[in-house]
Design a protein around this motif. Structure first.
Motif: not given
Length: 612
Positions: A450-474
């Motif tokens: 139902m949510l597709g990529a938006d579900l992943l976007d929400r997981i990612v966005a939970a830890s982002l600040a407004p000025d974030t340009r790079f999201y680092v994952a490991n």
């Protein structure tokens, strides 16, 4: 008429008096242990000392206090018969006793609180819920003929709407609810009505098994009062409907809240978000009169239409309720499975929003992946969490859904897994640990439909600040298809415009030796060296063919600042200070490489384009 004496003069007593109106019994006085209240009046009733109880004439003593246990003991000591002592939870029992109903005695032993709706439980006996039933949802013209139909009520609470469907002749009614919203009053109502309504309590994934079958109709009312996003609720409803089946729905509408509801006009802290199919408000649930500390998502009319239609349903009726703040309607399932719904509020897909670069650190464990993640996260404009997020695995599920919109294979896998669990008697202690994790896993994967990529976007966005340009994952040792999976996610994402993969490289024998020290199960042959070596080649070969950035572990260990400077330059990051590097220990393992293995490893390492 039954005469009642009320023990207590607080809020519980006041609520009981309000509920007693029209119940066929009369409160003739109160009792209180507080000397300052004795001899006075409460809500117009005389207040007596407990010692006066033996001379008072009454049929039942109702305890309206949180200290019910001690007060009951005190009343028994004053020669009040046990059968004459009730509590404020026995309002319905008192109605039945006053009417001489044959179920009165049984009700006294089963009575409970927790009524959500105000409705007629039995002829002449009404429950005490705060929410009146929406008359529009009970209208014959709205429901039509439900006789002989198999029906599911999502969010049944105390079962009021489910019992109405049973009364209308539905062949089967299943009342499903969440642990957070199910009322204990439901079981009481089933017993009193001798109802055949089936009860299910749990997470929506309980309904996913094919053994449950499809339903002719699903009722989804009071969406904002349920502990799930309306998109998820619509997905569950669509999944359980047969093609041609009917969804009966009711939801608050954002336009009407703004125009006519003072609570929604105070939008401090509200999240007013636009989507491709309209806009939605996210307000604290308590502001809308619902219990809980979460947000209630209230769509505009256009947004609600988009959510329903993109879930595979065609709206056949939509009307505004007489109350003015809600709408109700019907929709028919027009296709076998839903594609993905419109983007959830807050996740945009316009190019101007796709400004982030996903920096994914892969490679083998014990090779510096965690060190690089923590160092890069310190850079200006970088974000992420200090842990693995398994985005590549989620992205892989996303691709599977895209390849097969029916999602049959994915559903079959999780349905079999979940159904198998239900067949076995798992010890309670084990179930307490296992079941929530299973629910979470199954639910997360099914939400991709139902949510597709938006579900992943929400997981990612939970830890982002407004000025974030790079999201680092490991994530060490991802699946071999990780780069293709992540690239697909970035293409579908409303956040990312670019993917860069960083792979620290350490000799596989050192990886194995260090891993044996860190992870004891490696040495126990659960991760034999042959498997580690195969995974080592697969991960680095996939990145070599797709432009990964390779970091030599030995250079990183010897001169971390120079290595970090070179990596920052390749990524376009500002200069940053390398964190202190602590080389991982190596266990003594009795393992030697064959000549062919060593030659293959050496030749492969020479082909990797390490950064300077």
């Amino acid at each position: 008429m039954l005469a009642i004496v009320l023990w207590g003069t607080g809020g519980n007593a006041r609520d009981f008096l309000a509920s007693a109106v029209g119940g066929g019994f009369s409160v003739v006085g109160c009792v209180d242990n507080d000397p300052q209240r004795q001899g006075g009046r409460f809500e117009g009733l005389p207040v007596h000392a407990p010692t006066e109880l033996p001379r008072l004439r009454f049929d039942y003593l109702v305890i309206a206090s949180h200290a019910a246990g001690p007060i009951r003991t005190q009343a028994l000591g004053l020669s009040v018969p046990s059968g004459k002592i009730l509590s404020t939870a026995h309002v319905i029992s008192l109605q039945l006793l006053a009417a001489g109903h044959p179920l009165a005695g049984q009700a006294v032993g089963l009575e409970t609180t927790g009524w959500h709706h105000a409705f007629e439980l039995l002829p002449g006996v009404r429950t005490l819920g705060a929410a009146p039933l929406r008359q529009a949802l009970l209208d014959d013209a709205f429901l039509g003929d439900v006789a002989g139909r198999r029906m599911l009520v999502l969010g049944a609470r105390d079962g009021a709407y489910a019992f109405d469907l049973e009364r209308r002749g539905a062949a089967e009614v299943v009342a499903f609810d969440f642990p957070e919203t199910r009322s204990h009053a439901f079981n009481f109502a089933v017993t009193m009505r001798d109802s055949k309504v089936t009860s299910m309590v749990g997470f929506p994934e309980l309904l996913a098994a094919d053994s449950m079958g499809k339903y002719d109709a699903v009722c989804l009312y009071e969406m904002q009062g349920l502990p799930r996003h309306p998109l998820e609720l619509l997905g569950v409803a669509t999944d359980r409907l047969r093609v041609g089946g009917t969804l009966y729905f009711e939801s608050l509408a954002a336009e009407f809240l703004r125009d006519g509801d003072a609570r929604a006009k105070e939008t401090e802290g509200a999240d007013n978000q636009a989507t491709d199919g309209g806009w939605a408000l996210s307000l604290p649930a308590e502001r809308l009169g619902y219990a809980g500390e979460g947000l209630a998502h209230v769509p505009s009319m256009a947004c609600l239409r988009a959510w329903i239609e993109d879930a595979g349903l065609s709206i056949t009726a939509l009307s505004r309720d007489a109350s003015g703040d809600a709408v109700h309607g019907k929709a028919v399932k027009t296709r076998r499975t839903a594609r993905r719904a419109v983007h959830a509020p807050g996740c945009r897909t316009s190019p101007s929003r796709r400004k982030l670069c996903l920096v994914y650190i892969a490679g083998a464990p014990r090779s510096g992946t965690t060190y690089l993640q923590r160092t890069l996260r310190e850079a200006e404009g970088c974000g992420g969490i200090d842990d693995e997020q398994y985005l590549d695995l989620f992205a892989s599920v996303l691709r599977d859904v895209e390849r097969d919109p029916s999602n049959a294979a994915l559903d079959a896998h999780f349905d079999v897994f979940f159904t198998t669990l239900q067949k076995y008697a798992v010890p309670r202690t084990a179930a307490a640990r296992v079941t929530p994790a299973v629910f979470a896993q199954v639910g997360l994967c099914k939400n991709f439909r139902m949510l597709g990529a938006d579900l992943l976007d929400r997981i990612v966005a939970a830890s982002l600040a407004p000025d974030t340009r790079f999201y680092v994952a490991n994530r060490p040792f991802p699946e071999p298809s990780y780069m293709d999976d992540l690239a697909f996610y970035c293409q579908e994402s409303g956040l990312f415009r670019e993917l860069r993969c960083i792979l620290p490289v350490r000799h596989p024998l050192e990886v194995w030796a260090s891993g044996c020290l860190k992870f004891p199960w490696w040495r126990e042959e659960r991760w034999p060296f042959s498997m580690v070596l195969g995974r080592w080649f697969a991960v680095y070969e996939a990145a070599r063919e797709r432009g990964g950035l390779f970091v030599d572990y030995n250079r990183l260990k010897e001169n971390p600042q120079a290595t970090i400077d070179a990596l920052a330059a390749r990524l376009g990051l500002p200069k940053l200070t390398a964190l202190p590097f602590r080389a991982s220990s190596v266990a003594q393992v009795e393992l030697r490489l064959s000549r062919s293995q060593q030659v293959r490893i050496d030749r492969f390492l020479q082909t990797l384009p390490f950064i300077a």
